[in-house]
Design an enzyme around this catalytic site. Structure first.
Site, short mmCIF file in Angstrom:
data_model
loop_
_atom_site.label_atom_id
_atom_site.label_comp_id
_atom_site.label_asym_id
_atom_site.label_seq_id
_atom_site.Cartn_x
_atom_site.Cartn_y
_atom_site.Cartn_z
N ASP A 54 0.89 -1.13 0.05
CA ASP A 54 0.01 0.06 -0.14
C ASP A 54 0.97 1.28 -0.02
OD1 ASP A 54 -1.71 2.26 0.54
OD2 ASP A 54 -2.92 1.02 1.78
N TYR A 65 -9.21 15.46 -6.43
CA TYR A 65 -8.11 14.72 -7.74
C TYR A 65 -7.45 15.89 -8.39
CZ TYR A 65 -6.76 11.87 -11.61
OH TYR A 65 -6.19 11.13 -12.60
N LYS A 70 -3.18 16.06 -8.48
CA LYS A 70 -2.60 15.94 -9.65
C LYS A 70 -1.45 17.10 -9.97
CE LYS A 70 -3.33 11.63 -10.43
NZ LYS A 70 -2.28 10.77 -10.49
#
Length: 301
Positions: free
Chosen positions: A93, A195, A199
């Site tokens: 992970d 998101y 990014k």
């Protein structure tokens, strides 16, 4: 929302692997002798990247993801693509620093080096406005996309520095680091605050890796992999699915091209796998001179 004309290069766009970046032809042997570490390698783009480096002649590919069954499937595909490429995996992970460090150490113990690191693991939750978002879900994007990416960077960098020195001495290029970004990093779309900001941060992290370790020979890139119909892609609102037209082999082959040394001049920058590499290379002087393809505040001069 900023206009796309001010954010992206006007280059021929590809949706699938093409000759200039094909690891079976043009790039055959470009990864010879190299060890590739891929986080998020169980399916989709990560799986395709593992196979592409095997096709390009990698000495070994080390796979990590959270699912054993899927990792075994990728390992079989790598071995089928090139029986001479060694392959191993670890359940990992990326949000857990100890697990990433252990996987990196295991890779080096098994194969003696890490020459390429690909931080491919990612997450995308439901698109909702900030005022309606779940705090834990919102932060999960940052945990996987930024913290997870940082862990891969942090623990592979010492080995990538060794790689850069080794391959430079042999007249080749080494020490390559691929951070998976997104075209969404350049947009402000309602509901995508978690998101798209994560990014955007990846792009700046790539710049910092280059700033801190350029003198060590590191070449780091923030890469938009195209619009691929992965599980993450399908997590976007349904009206966005029409843009999921790119083959995962495009991003995989683009990564091989970058790590061949052909794109070293573009280190520390945001690049799209869709861009034609010949046309991109023709812009090298302009991009470097004007410091293009990096995150900057827009102002009028």
């Amino acid at each position: 929302m900023s206009s796309i004309q001010t954010q992206f290069l006007d280059l021929t766009a590809h949706n699938a692997r093409y000759d200039a970046i094909d690891p079976n032809t043009t790039l055959k042997g470009s990864a010879e002798g190299k060890v590739v570490f891929i986080a998020g390698a169980s399916k989709g783009i990560g799986q395709a990247t593992a196979i592409a480096f095997a096709e390009a002649g990698a000495k070994a590919v080390y796979l990590t993801a959270r699912t054993t069954t899927a990792l075994i499937e990728t390992l079989a595909l790598v071995q089928k693509a090139n029986p001479n490429t060694q392959c191993a995996y670890a359940v990992c992970d990326v949000t857990d620093a100890a697990q990433v460090e252990a996987a990196v150490n295991d890779c080096v113990a098994k194969f003696g080096a890490i020459d390429v690191a690909d931080a491919n693991a990612g997450y995308l939750g439901p698109w909702v406005k900030i005022g309606e978002s779940d705090p834990n879900g919102w932060w999960r994007n940052w945990e996987v996309n930024v913290k997870g990416c940082y862990h891969v960077v942090r623990f592979t960098l010492p080995h990538l520095i060794d790689s850069a020195k080794k391959w430079t001495a042999e007249g080749r290029s080494g020490g390559h680091l691929i951070l998976i970004s997104s075209i969404g990093a350049q947009f402000v779309m309602p509901g995508a605050s978690d998101y798209q900001t994560s990014k955007h941060a990846i792009n700046r992290l790539s710049e910092f890796v280059q700033s801190d370790h350029d003198e060590d020979g590191i070449k780091c890139f923030a890469v938009h992999p195209g619009g691929v119909a992965t599980d993450i892609g399908h997590s976007m609102p349904e009206h966005m699915h029409e843009y999921l037209v790119d083959d995962p082999n495009l991003a995989a082959s683009f990564a091989v091209w970058l790590c061949s040394g052909a794109g070293d001049w573009a280190k520390g920058r945001y690049l799209s796998a869709n861009w034609d590499v010949g046309e991109l290379g023709a812009m090298e002087s302009e991009i470097v001179q004007d410091d293009l393809l990096v995150n900057r505040l827009r102002v009028r001069s």
